[in-house]
Structure formats: C-alpha cells, structure tokens
Scaffold this motif. Structure first.
Motif, short mmCIF file in Angstrom:
data_model
loop_
_atom_site.label_atom_id
_atom_site.label_comp_id
_atom_site.label_asym_id
_atom_site.label_seq_id
_atom_site.Cartn_x
_atom_site.Cartn_y
_atom_site.Cartn_z
N THR A 155 0.03 8.45 -10.74
CA THR A 155 1.29 8.98 -10.33
C THR A 155 0.94 10.57 -10.32
OG1 THR A 155 2.29 9.36 -12.42
CG2 THR A 155 2.82 7.40 -11.27
N PRO A 156 1.83 11.74 -9.57
CA PRO A 156 1.31 13.17 -9.66
C PRO A 156 1.32 13.52 -11.17
CG PRO A 156 3.15 12.42 -8.17
CD PRO A 156 3.01 11.19 -8.81
N ILE A 183 0.83 -1.36 -0.07
CA ILE A 183 0.07 -0.08 0.07
C ILE A 183 0.94 1.36 -0.16
CG2 ILE A 183 -1.82 1.27 1.36
CD1 ILE A 183 -2.85 -1.30 2.20
N THR A 184 1.56 1.41 1.07
CA THR A 184 2.61 2.75 1.22
C THR A 184 3.70 2.47 0.40
OG1 THR A 184 3.68 1.89 3.04
CG2 THR A 184 1.73 3.33 3.43
N SER A 185 4.31 3.49 0.09
CA SER A 185 5.61 3.32 -0.67
C SER A 185 6.72 2.81 0.11
CB SER A 185 6.23 4.65 -1.33
OG SER A 185 5.13 5.20 -2.34
N ALA A 186 6.78 2.71 1.30
CA ALA A 186 7.54 2.03 2.33
C ALA A 186 7.45 0.63 2.05
CB ALA A 186 7.26 2.61 3.68
N SER A 187 6.06 0.07 2.05
CA SER A 187 5.90 -1.33 1.96
C SER A 187 6.18 -1.81 0.59
CB SER A 187 4.41 -1.65 2.16
OG SER A 187 3.51 -1.07 1.28
N ARG A 188 6.07 -1.16 -0.44
CA ARG A 188 6.51 -1.50 -1.76
C ARG A 188 8.12 -1.75 -1.67
NH1 ARG A 188 5.80 3.13 -4.36
NH2 ARG A 188 8.15 3.43 -4.21
N GLU A 189 8.62 -0.66 -1.27
CA GLU A 189 10.18 -0.72 -1.45
C GLU A 189 10.70 -1.66 -0.23
OE1 GLU A 189 12.22 1.10 -3.83
OE2 GLU A 189 10.11 1.05 -4.47
N THR A 190 9.87 -2.31 0.42
CA THR A 190 10.35 -3.44 1.22
C THR A 190 10.30 -4.71 0.61
OG1 THR A 190 9.78 -2.24 3.17
CG2 THR A 190 9.78 -4.70 3.34
N TYR A 192 6.35 11.32 4.78
CA TYR A 192 7.27 10.17 4.41
C TYR A 192 7.34 10.46 3.07
CZ TYR A 192 2.81 7.59 2.79
OH TYR A 192 1.76 7.18 2.11
N ASN A 193 8.09 9.41 2.18
CA ASN A 193 8.31 9.86 0.93
C ASN A 193 7.02 10.20 0.05
OD1 ASN A 193 7.48 7.25 0.73
ND2 ASN A 193 9.27 6.32 -0.27
N TYR A 194 6.00 9.54 0.06
CA TYR A 194 4.87 10.05 -0.74
C TYR A 194 4.47 11.36 -0.41
CZ TYR A 194 0.16 10.96 -2.49
OH TYR A 194 -0.84 11.58 -3.09
N GLY A 195 4.21 11.81 0.56
CA GLY A 195 4.10 13.13 0.96
C GLY A 195 5.07 14.28 0.55
N THR A 236 -1.27 0.91 -6.46
CA THR A 236 -1.50 1.85 -5.57
C THR A 236 -1.11 3.11 -6.21
OG1 THR A 236 -1.24 0.31 -3.70
CG2 THR A 236 -1.37 2.77 -3.18
N GLN A 237 -1.88 4.35 -6.09
CA GLN A 237 -1.23 5.56 -6.31
C GLN A 237 -0.05 5.74 -5.56
OE1 GLN A 237 -4.48 8.31 -3.57
NE2 GLN A 237 -2.81 9.09 -5.00
N TYR A 238 0.84 6.53 -6.35
CA TYR A 238 1.86 6.95 -5.52
C TYR A 238 2.94 7.94 -6.12
CZ TYR A 238 5.53 4.83 -8.71
OH TYR A 238 6.33 4.73 -9.77
N GLU A 239 3.96 8.08 -5.62
CA GLU A 239 4.84 9.40 -6.09
C GLU A 239 5.40 9.21 -7.23
OE1 GLU A 239 7.39 6.89 -3.79
OE2 GLU A 239 5.46 7.55 -3.31
N GLY A 240 5.40 8.19 -7.76
CA GLY A 240 6.31 8.02 -9.34
C GLY A 240 7.84 7.57 -9.02
#
Length: 411
Positions: free
Chosen positions: A149-150, A109-116, A176-179, A132-136
């Motif tokens: 993405t944005p 869900i979060t970018s942190a979980s994806r990058e894990t 966090y990185n998304y914000g 999931t929508q994210y920061e790209g």
C-alpha cells in the motif's frame, strides 16, 4: 510475436469454460480435490500482468501437489479469464462461489476488479486473497491482502526522491481510484517533508499521447516527476519523455512501473534508464529463497517474456501461505485458517519476511527502492517489516470482525 502465441495457448488450455450458474447456495460438499480459484486477466487490457500471475499461481499449485497435496487430497485449480471486463469478473466470481464451490480464490488486478468480486466472495464466505499493490483501505475479514500500500512504498519513495533531487514534485497518475488516492498520498508525503506538488494530472487508461503534459512539465520545472500511470498505453509517457530530451533534465520516479513484469522490457534501456520505483519485491533480491524460487520459475517457463514482479511473486506467496495454513489447521475452513494466518507467524518468502497484520489482514513486509538500468532494477534501499500504516488508520478487524468495506482514507 512469440509472446502473443504463448498467451493464446494459455487462454485456450488454461481457462475453464463458462457454464450455467448454480441457483441456491448450499454447503460445499467434500470432494476428491481441494479447489483453488484463479481469476486473472489472461486476455484484455491487462493480460501482460495477468498471464504471469496465472503462471506463478499454477507453479505454486504444482509444487503443493508434487509434495503430496493437502489433507490427503490434490489441489485443483479452477481458472477463468475475466478479460479485464468487470461483468465477467462478477459472473465468474459468482460461478466460483456457487457452482464450483472453490475453497479459496486468488485474483483481481485493478481496484475496480477487486471491488467487483470482493463483496461476492464476502457474501458467500468464499475465502479471498488479493495479491496486488493498491491504494489501501480495504477492511474485510474475508480477505487477505498481500500487495503493498502507499504507506509501504510511496512513503519511502517520496522522501528518497526529495532528498536526492529537490522539493518540487509534478504528479501524473491514472484516472481511477488507485491513481487518485495514490496522488493524494504523494501530496501528503511531499508536504510532510517540506515540499510542494506543483501540479497533478490524471489520465484515462487508454491515453497514449502525452505531448501537452510534457510541455506543461517543462514549464513547471519540478525537481522530479512522480508517475502513478498504469498499463501499456501509459508507457507512451516514458517513450515521449525520453524522445523530448527531458529525461536527462528532470528525473522520473514511479509507484507502478515494473509492477506487472513487462514494462521494463517493453521500454528500451534508453527510455527506462534512471527511473526509480518502490515495491515489495524485485527479481534482484539476493536471498536463498528468492534464488531457489527464480530457478523453479525458469524451469517451468523457460521461454517466459516477463520479469518477476511484486504482483506475480505475491500471487505465489498467497497460494503458499494459504496452503501452509490449511496444513497447520487441518481444514479449509476460513475462520480456522484466519487464526493461523493472523497468529503472528512469519513466512520466509522470495520477497523477504512476510507476516499478516491481525488488525487489517494486510501484509507486514520488506519494501525496496530500486533504479532501472539496462532493463534491470538495481536495489538501492531496503526497509524491513514495513506495516500497512495507512489501512491501520481506518481498519481494525480485531475490534470489528464484521467489517466489510473499502474505506477511502481521509487525507
């Protein structure tokens, strides 16, 4: 509340138990089923998002099996609950790849979980869909990215808000990185359109009190507030904003509100009315595919307490697009599936037309702007075939197929 009892039921019946990890990596053996992994937060801080994703994930699998399965086999879901815990995300991702030997995973869900989990799946060549929508910025041949993405949403929302309200913007975002990256994109798009970001503030996910910030916004007198706040705690801002009386004076636009499918139901109409958001999907999209999809969801989950959101609908897309590619390629081999998925094929989805950009393996998709009224998003604008232009700036998997990186796009 009935919501929690249903989630408890889901957790007790839909989550596979943890088992010891297999030691060596071996080739996936041909079995009686084709295994698809689901790694969504069924408990923890983001269960209000993860539970709907998991329900739609299972619905898509049921549809595939009811139609006869794939390659003469049934599709078997392998589901774990990482509980919004990065250590569990890592553990279960490794288990899916090594012990369960799933053919594909939908999750994070979060970018942190994806990058894990993304590097784990890349290492073991377990095909991965991030829905999931994210920061790209993700550039990984092993991943298909279907969320917006944005460049697809923020790039539409900011000019729309500036034309409607004015050029002074106050940004509040999750810490966090998304914000942070979304806030940077907000600044870029505001300045490109001749405006000014008067202030940017970041808040940890557990922050629920925003009185000091509301006072600062009052003093700054922006033309509108752009919110990239995330999660249930951050809903406190919208409640306190309405209670302060500021809601009628300074409008709020959001890149996140409504993403999980329950925000607009948690907020009262008085608290939420007038908030504008942009996503690749809203439940109110008027096309036959979406109407049929929502009818299936209602039949499968008649007492659901959430509204269909981009994150859930895109999870459904991921399963269905993967299944279509398996049927087309006649195999679950990743490279063969990528050939199908990146061939330019357009998929008719509830959200509209979707196809995969070969350079980034992100979705080119229809995007919408909508305003919340009485807990329903009313669509105001639509933008067909919106590309992930931000990620295209840093990623070219056609030229560099071995790329395995999350680029922080220079702004």
């Amino acid at each position: 509340m009935t919501k929690f009892s249903r989630r408890s039921f889901l957790r007790s019946t839909g989550m596979a138990g943890a088992a010891a990890l297999a030691a060596p990596l071996v080739a996936r053996a041909a079995g009686d089923t084709i295994k698809i992994g689901g790694l969504h937060d069924l408990s923890g801080a983001l269960d209000s998002v993860g539970v709907p994703m998991n329900q739609v994930f299972k619905l898509a699998i049921d549809e595939i099996n009811e139609a006869g399965g794939l390659l003469g086999k049934m599709v078997e879901p392998v589901i774990y609950d990482p509980q919004s815990n990065m250590s569990l995300y890592s553990q279960y991702a490794t288990q899916m790849a090594l012990k369960d030997r799933v053919d594909v995973v939908m999750g994070g869900i979060t970018s942190a979980s994806r990058e894990t989990i993304r590097p784990i799946f890349h290492r073991y060549k377990t095909f991965y869909f991030y829905n999931t929508q994210y920061e790209g910025g993700v550039c990984d041949r092993n991943e298909i990215t279907l969320g917006t993405t944005p460049a697809q949403t923020v790039a539409r929302l900011i000019p729309y808000g500036m034309k409607l309200y004015g050029k002074k913007v106050y940004t509040i975002a999750a810490d966090y990185n998304y914000g942070h990256i979304t806030a940077a994109w907000v600044k870029r798009y505001v300045e490109e359109n001749g405006g000014e970001v008067v202030e940017t503030e970041f808040f940890p996910l557990d922050v629920a009190q925003f009185g000091a910030t509301i006072s600062k916004i009052q003093g700054a007198k922006p033309d509108f507030v752009l919110s990239a706040l995330v999660g249930t705690s951050h809903l406190g801002f919208y409640r306190q904003w309405a209670a302060s009386g500021m809601k009628s004076e300074i409008p709020v636009m959001s890149t996140v509100l409504g993403a999980g499918g329950s925000d607009q139901l948690i907020l009262t109409a008085e608290e939420g009315n007038g908030i504008t958001a942009s996503f690749g999907y809203f439940e109110e999209i008027d096309n036959p595919t979406n109407k049929a999809f929502l009818a299936k969801v209602a039949a499968a989950y008649p007492d659901k307490d959430w509204v269909m959101s981009e994150i859930s609908e895109v999870t459904y897309e991921g399963v269905k697009m993967w299944a279509d590619a398996v049927a087309d390629a006649g195999t679950t081999d990743r490279d063969a599936l990528l050939e199908v998925l990146t061939s330019g094929k357009t998929y008719d989805m509830p959200a509209g037309k979707v196809k995969i950009d070969p350079k980034t393996q992100h979705a080119i998709r229809d995007v919408y702007i909508a305003e919340l009224q009485d807990q329903i998003f009313n669509i105001l604008e639509s933008y067909p075939n919106s590309p992930p232009a931000d990620t295209q700036m840093v990623c070219d998997l056609v030229a560099n197929p071995d790329s395995n990186q999350h680029f922080e796009i220079s702004l």
